[in-house]
Design an enzyme around this catalytic site. Sequence first.
Site, PDB file in Angstrom:
ATOM      1  N   CYS A 114      -3.418   0.163  -3.362  1.00 59.85           N
ATOM      2  CA  CYS A 114      -4.124   0.522  -2.131  1.00 59.85           C
ATOM      3  C   CYS A 114      -3.467   1.701  -1.434  1.00 59.85           C
ATOM      4  O   CYS A 114      -2.308   2.014  -1.701  1.00 59.85           O
ATOM      5  CB  CYS A 114      -4.208  -0.689  -1.197  1.00 59.85           C
ATOM      6  SG  CYS A 114      -2.650  -1.559  -0.966  1.00 59.85           S
ATOM      7  N   CYS A 129       0.835  -1.198   0.000  1.00 55.24           N
ATOM      8  CA  CYS A 129       0.000   0.000   0.000  1.00 55.24           C
ATOM      9  C   CYS A 129       0.874   1.255   0.000  1.00 55.24           C
ATOM     10  O   CYS A 129       1.984   1.247   0.531  1.00 55.24           O
ATOM     11  CB  CYS A 129      -0.913   0.003   1.237  1.00 55.24           C
ATOM     12  SG  CYS A 129      -2.234  -1.211   1.104  1.00 55.24           S
TER      13      CYS A 129
END
Length: 263
Positions: free
Chosen positions: A164, A82
């Site tokens: 993400c 992420c």
Amino acid sequence: RMWRHSSEHMKWNGTGSTAHFQEIVLERCYNYTQLVQPELRDRDCQKIREAFRNAFISKDPCSATEEDYHPLMKLVNPTVPCDKTVFWSKTKELAHQYTKVQRELFTLEDTLLGYIADDLNWCGDTGSYEMNYQSCPHWKKDCSNNFVSVFWDLVSKRFAENACGVVQVVLNGSISNAFDRKSTFGRVEVHNLNPMKVHTLQAWVIHDLGKFPSDSCSGSSINDLKWIIMQRNIKFTCQDNYRDCGPFADGRQPSPRESMTSC
Ligand code: DN4
């Protein structure tokens, strides 16, 4: 024989398959899995090379589908942490310089499949086990569903779906439309970000040093992008590299990384 060779030469309007395609795929795969990203050292590069080849060999080079690449996709799942995804459009070199300095960041070409295929060309032909090294379909002049375009659309889609946290995009402020709805970024990646996982898109609009910018965060193309992203419930931020803080005291040119760091 001569006649057949010259007719094949004329077949398509695009560059032919890259010489030593198979060897390059294998070598890049080993280089990536053994040295660049050793967490992937158990990937089977022979299998990856074979699945890549089987996707397009003996097939009509203008009838590629996503399904052709499914066996290859199964062997390699994208794994970018992420906050570390970097997209780009018309800024390939700059984006790659950026992730080379910021080692923990990834463009698609810093992931295994993107790394393997970067700058390569490939196509086969119906009824032949050979690759066509003379010519391949050009995506605008011959057909859009050629194996190279379908490959990049598919890996770009997967790359975006898997992103993400905060994701970044490096855009070119030295052209009139820094954001282009018809680019791979505008057509594929933007629409495949998952709003459940991605909370912010951070855009960097970078113009060539010493040149007057043609587009910026306040221009209409970026406004288009902002609108699309906000409609998708993702937060949008944008930073120009105007360097409002002024040049370096010693007149030094900022590095790409410094260009993308706000003052
Ligand atoms: P771009 O700078 O407009 O295009 C990047 C390259 O992809 C250029 O060489 C384009 O060729 C080529 N390209 C674009 N669309 C197609 C297509 N449908 N068929 C064949 N070639 C095509 O930037 P972009 O926004 O289109 O693509 C960049 C974004 O998509 C990045 O965020 C990457 O994650 C991903 N991507 C990477 C590559 C790569 O590494 C290719 C495609 C997509 P031309 O317009 O110069 O003829 O090569």
